[in-house]
Design a protein around this motif. Structure first.
Motif, PDB file in Angstrom:
ATOM      1  N   SER A 191      32.264  49.429  46.716  1.00  0.00           N
ATOM      2  CA  SER A 191      33.641  49.044  47.017  1.00  0.00           C
ATOM      3  C   SER A 191      33.702  47.578  47.421  1.00  0.00           C
ATOM      4  O   SER A 191      32.891  47.105  48.228  1.00  0.00           O
ATOM      5  CB  SER A 191      34.202  49.907  48.147  1.00  0.00           C
ATOM      6  OG  SER A 191      34.399  51.226  47.720  1.00  0.00           O
ATOM      7  N   GLY A 192      34.694  46.864  46.867  1.00  0.00           N
ATOM      8  CA  GLY A 192      34.886  45.458  47.186  1.00  0.00           C
ATOM      9  C   GLY A 192      35.962  45.250  48.227  1.00  0.00           C
ATOM     10  O   GLY A 192      36.704  46.178  48.587  1.00  0.00           O
ATOM     11  N   SER A 193      36.080  44.017  48.707  1.00  0.00           N
ATOM     12  CA  SER A 193      37.089  43.683  49.717  1.00  0.00           C
ATOM     13  C   SER A 193      38.488  44.072  49.246  1.00  0.00           C
ATOM     14  O   SER A 193      39.317  44.529  50.040  1.00  0.00           O
ATOM     15  CB  SER A 193      37.031  42.190  50.028  1.00  0.00           C
ATOM     16  OG  SER A 193      37.295  41.419  48.863  1.00  0.00           O
ATOM     17  N   PHE A 194      38.731  43.914  47.963  1.00  0.00           N
ATOM     18  CA  PHE A 194      40.051  44.148  47.385  1.00  0.00           C
ATOM     19  C   PHE A 194      40.368  45.632  47.214  1.00  0.00           C
ATOM     20  O   PHE A 194      41.452  45.979  46.766  1.00  0.00           O
ATOM     21  CB  PHE A 194      40.144  43.435  46.027  1.00  0.00           C
ATOM     22  CG  PHE A 194      38.888  43.561  45.204  1.00  0.00           C
ATOM     23  CD1 PHE A 194      38.625  44.693  44.473  1.00  0.00           C
ATOM     24  CD2 PHE A 194      37.947  42.536  45.203  1.00  0.00           C
ATOM     25  CE1 PHE A 194      37.466  44.822  43.737  1.00  0.00           C
ATOM     26  CE2 PHE A 194      36.780  42.650  44.468  1.00  0.00           C
ATOM     27  CZ  PHE A 194      36.531  43.804  43.732  1.00  0.00           C
ATOM     28  N   GLN A 195      39.413  46.504  47.550  1.00  0.00           N
ATOM     29  CA  GLN A 195      39.670  47.946  47.489  1.00  0.00           C
ATOM     30  C   GLN A 195      39.831  48.566  48.874  1.00  0.00           C
ATOM     31  O   GLN A 195      40.243  49.720  48.984  1.00  0.00           O
ATOM     32  CB  GLN A 195      38.551  48.634  46.693  1.00  0.00           C
ATOM     33  CG  GLN A 195      38.752  48.416  45.205  1.00  0.00           C
ATOM     34  CD  GLN A 195      37.484  48.415  44.383  1.00  0.00           C
ATOM     35  OE1 GLN A 195      36.404  48.067  44.857  1.00  0.00           O
ATOM     36  NE2 GLN A 195      37.609  48.781  43.123  1.00  0.00           N
TER      37      GLN A 195
END
Length: 251
Positions: free
Chosen positions: A48-52
């Motif tokens: 999972s990335g920051s944008f998720q």
């Protein structure tokens, strides 16, 4: 065979949260697989990335599409229930990520209690996206945790001594993001492998959001040339398969 220990799936069908006003381009499972298959990738870890932020729907969908040779690394709020952790574990999630570099995850203050709770409950480890220059201050806390990995070789030359000391204490390191770091990758790979042969875990970091230089297949050749056949096999397959607890792949 290659286990891709660090990849992202970006599917606009599911919630995305701008990070400092930025959103990535779509990178759905089908696009990832079109590249992964030709590289010899047979499994991996969807991170999972920051944008998720704390969305789990994209990750559950991706893991269902990718199948049992893929696992998930999610971001969880500190107050996530045990029932939610158990549900995500059943869906294939195997770690919780703290994104100290870009945000979107739980706060650093939540590190120890959340890390210990998910480990005690389902055996998950903690993954940190952190610049290694912050590791000297964090090291006592990280050494006290049961299982920890660091993303992208720690990013910075200045923090390498602290990273290597943590490797001596059992911390794993993602051999990913070669285009993100400010040092020559090959000698650092050799240093880490010499300290702990089980520490390195290769990943493509696809689609390499915001990376100054994206991944190319030449990065795999770089790793193989730097480490030699036995150590490269460990970094490309054995270490991550064991770390993410995929006995079917280890057989």
């Amino acid at each position: 065979m290659i286990f891709d220990a660090h990849l992202h799936v970006i599917d606009p069908r599911f919630p995305l949260v701008p990070n400092h006003g930025w959103l990535p381009e779509p990178f759905p499972v089908r696009e990832y697989m079109s590249q992964a298959t030709s590289l010899g990738i047979r499994g991996g870890a969807v991170v999972s990335g920051s944008f998720q932020a704390f969305d789990q729907t994209y990750l559950e969908d991706a893991l269902a599409l990718l199948g049992p040779t893929y696992v998930g690394v999610t971001q969880l709020p500190a107050d996530a229930s045990d029932a939610e952790v158990l549900r995500l574990h059943a869906a294939g999630v195997r770690a919780v990520r703290f994104n100290l570099r870009r945000g979107g995850s739980a706060e650093l203050a939540d590190l120890e209690p959340l890390a210990r709770r998910v480990h005690d409950l389902v055996g998950w480890h903690v993954e940190l996206y952190v610049d290694s220059t912050a590791l000297p201050e964090l090291a006592p806390r990280l050494r006290a945790l049961p299982r920890v990995s660091i993303d992208h070789l720690g990013l910075s030359r200045a923090g390498l001594p602290a990273l290597l000391r943590l490797v001596e204490h059992g911390v794993r390191v993602k051999a990913t993001g070669f285009g993100r770091v400010d040092f020559d990758v090959a000698p650092v790979l050799r240093q880490i492998a010499a300290i702990a042969p089980d520490a390195l875990m290769f990943g493509t970091d696809l689609p390499c959001t915001r990376a100054p230089r994206p991944f190319t297949a030449a990065d795999i050749d770089l790793l193989r040339d730097a480490l030699g056949p036995e150590s490269a096999r460990r970094a490309l397959w054995d270490n991550a398969v064991a770390w993410y607890r995929l006995p079917a792949l280890a057989a």
